[in-house]
Scaffold this active site. Structure first.
Site, short mmCIF file in Angstrom:
data_model
loop_
_atom_site.label_atom_id
_atom_site.label_comp_id
_atom_site.label_asym_id
_atom_site.label_seq_id
_atom_site.Cartn_x
_atom_site.Cartn_y
_atom_site.Cartn_z
N SER A 1 13.46 -12.43 6.53
CA SER A 1 13.29 -13.16 7.76
C SER A 1 14.56 -13.33 8.61
CB SER A 1 12.71 -14.54 7.47
OG SER A 1 13.62 -15.33 6.74
N LYS B 1 21.41 -18.38 11.71
CA LYS B 1 19.95 -18.29 11.74
C LYS B 1 19.39 -19.58 12.33
CE LYS B 1 16.15 -17.14 8.54
NZ LYS B 1 15.84 -16.84 7.12
N SER C 1 15.23 -12.90 2.08
CA SER C 1 15.39 -12.98 3.54
C SER C 1 16.80 -12.79 4.07
CB SER C 1 14.84 -14.30 4.06
OG SER C 1 13.43 -14.24 4.18
#
Lengths: 98, 489
Positions: free
Chosen positions: B147, B72, B171
């Site tokens: 996310s 990420k 997330s």
């Protein structure tokens, strides 16, 4: 309390947060934050007298020994800055007083 | 291929790390134009690293030998642009690696690139990325969740067998569920956060996204442990997670699965509820005892979360001021003018909304009514879980009340978007380990996830129950309708 959430409130908070907002954002946030806070106010109905607040869900932080250790070199930190001056060892910024 | 299969094949020289790496890079090139899962690709660094691994004599001992991994974009990588999908960090090249990056590379993993996410991990759909949304491999007109949507989409699309995400309110788990893969949020403190771009520090935790629970456990064996650079990283001994999955033949006998039925009365899609009930039946068939549990303060979890997370975010994001890294607005006359214009131009709308909300709940006159009250209700939520875990070993819920939603469907209404996290935020508020494992498909073939939450620092039990469930069902083998392999060129 949220019915008083005005564009002026948004401007005051934005100033505290050092955050420039345009006119559209101020109106949008005044409206949306009133809605979000109206939703968040349900927590105020929960009886919490005498309940300790939780700031962290982990175990208490363990402190390490206070020893000098290598860290990111100054030149490397200055290299990522928008206006770093490696020879002087400084981050340069606009004038502090207007 | 699974991460464990790649490791074994490379260790036995049935495949080279370079070939595996090249295949992952080819697949990124083929699929990223439609998915927008990757923000940055690091082909030279990855191929050089893979070649180095192929040449090492001790390579067979490396637990993630040759495994291509995506990170990420809020995890700092030395020399690879790290932006947290924000304009304010566009072009930022961190001078250091996150601890998890060092651990992955020491274990033989090959980092191929950085994945798209909601800006500063604030969102549930990856639509808040400053660089465009990621699309769900199962249906390109839908979000992958968020996310960590880029990481979940990359794993679901078969680009990499393993990716890292971060989970502040769901997330990792929500996008993993919406993309039909495994997502694990470890106990708070189990994995070092050093080098994770902070959103809400008392809630943030890094964890793996993979196609099997066994691969996620294998990753946890590499990621977990104390770190002098993060005072909240626990010094408690780390069990062998992969070993903990070994089924001794008892299945789930002796395991009590708690179900908080009172939370499912409204807002859960019928397809999701049906898949959840079927999943509970499977755990019962495998020997688990199903018990009712109550989490009476869970209806307050979302508002508590949004008060605490935004308060912490408003403080954490104060550092983006145009002085030390990232973007600086040009032509400011004074320092304060520079701060305000830099932040005004550098942050996207959701980040600004949360900074305003967080600053408000911390401001004089409102602190006690919102922030302190939220922290007190957080104590009650933690207490609910402790009580529930007296009678249950894991707590089962749907991961998300709906399957993947359409792009644009929830962007106009922040509260509606926040409700995506209704079943996931509790684990963050209480610091508990929680996993999502695929448990079905909707009528239109969109993945559904089962969430299992465990006691603090009992990550191994959560993974063990998920592994036994996964092996008893076909759902983890379902794949999205995109090409299974990329034609080589």
């Amino acid at each position: 309390m949220t019915d008083r959430f005005s564009r002026g409130d948004v401007e005051r908070i934005a100033r505290l947060a050092r955050l420039e907002l345009n006119a559209e954002e101020k109106d949008l946030f005044a409206r949306q934050l009133a809605g979000i806070l109206a939703y968040a106010e349900q927590i105020q109905r929960v009886p919490t007298e005498g309940i300790e607040p939780t700031s962290h869900a982990g175990a208490a932080a363990a402190l390490r020994d206070d020893e000098v250790r290598p860290s990111v070199p100054r030149e490397a930190s200055l290299a990522t800055a928008p206006d770093g001056d490696a020879s002087a060892g400084l981050f340069k910024v606009p004038r502090v007083l207007g | 291929m699974r991460a464990s299969e790649i490791r074994d094949a490379v260790a036995r020289r049935q495949a080279s790390a370079v070939d595996i790496c090249r295949a992952a890079l080819d697949r990124i090139a083929a699929l990223n134009p439609q998915l927008n899962a990757f923000r940055a690709i690091a082909p030279e660094r990855a191929l050089a690293r893979a070649a180095e691994l192929d040449a090492r004599v001790d390579r067979a001992n490396l637990p993630l030998l040759g495994v291509p991994v995506a990170l990420k974009d809020n995890l700092c990588t030395r020399g690879i642009a790290t932006t947290a999908s924000s304009r304010i960090l566009e072009g930022y090249l961190p001078p250091y690696d996150a601890t998890v990056v060092e651990r992955l590379e020491a274990a033989g993993a090959v980092i191929v690139g950085k994945t798209n996410c909601d800006e500063f991990a604030m969102g549930s759909s990856t639509e808040n990325s400053a660089f465009g949304p990621t699309r769900n491999p199962w249906a390109l007109d839908r979000t992958p969740g968020g996310s960590s949507g880029g990481s979940a989409a990359a794993v679901a699309a078969g680009i990499v067998p393993l990716a890292l995400g971060s989970d502040t309110g769901g997330s990792i788990r929500q996008p993993a569920a919406l993309c039909g893969v495994i997502g694990f949020k470890p106990s708070y403190g189990r994995v070092s956060r050093y080098g994770l771009i902070a959103f809400a520090s008392s809630l943030d935790q890094i964890g793996p996204i993979a196609t099997t629970v066994a691969d996620a456990a294998m990753a946890m064996d590499v990621l977990a442990g104390h770190d002098p650079k993060d005072s909240t990283a626990s010094a408690a001994p780390v069990p062998n997670f992969a070993h903990a999955l070994t089924d001794n033949g008892d299945g789930l006998r002796g395991v009590r699965v708690g179900v908080p039925r009172h939370l499912f009365s409204e807002g859960v899609d019928a397809d999701v509820m049906a898949a959840f009930e079927a999943a509970i039946d499977v755990t019962r068939d495998r020997g688990a005892e199903i018990v009712d549990v109550a989490l009476p303060h869970s209806p307050q979890a979302i508002p508590v979360y949004y008060v605490i997370a935004t308060a912490e975010a408003s403080a954490n994001l104060a550092r983006y001021d145009g002085v030390r890294f990232g973007y600086r607005a040009p032509d400011a006359r004074t320092l304060v003018d520079m701060y305000e214009r830099t932040r005004g131009a550098g942050f996207g709308r959701e980040v600004k909304r949360r900074i305003i909300l967080g600053t408000y709940v911390l401001s004089a006159g409102y602190y006690d009514a919102y922030y302190r009250q939220a922290q007190q209700v957080r104590t009650l939520i933690r207490g609910d879980y402790e009580t529930a875990f007296a009678g249950a070993d894991v707590i089962a819920m749907p991961t998300s009340p709906t399957a993947a939603f359409a792009l644009g469907e929830r962007t106009e209404d922040p509260v509606q978007m926040y409700l995506s996290d209704v079943f996931t935020v509790g684990a963050n508020l209480a610091g508990l380990p929680a996993v999502t494992v695929p448990c079905g498909l909707t009528a239109s073939r969109l993945p559904i996830g089962l969430q299992l939450t465990g006691r603090s620092m009992d990550d191994a039990t959560v993974l063990r129950v998920a592994d036994i469930y996964e092996r008893a069902t076909p759902w983890s083998n379902e794949r999205p309708p995109i090409p299974a392999s990329t034609p080589s060129h």
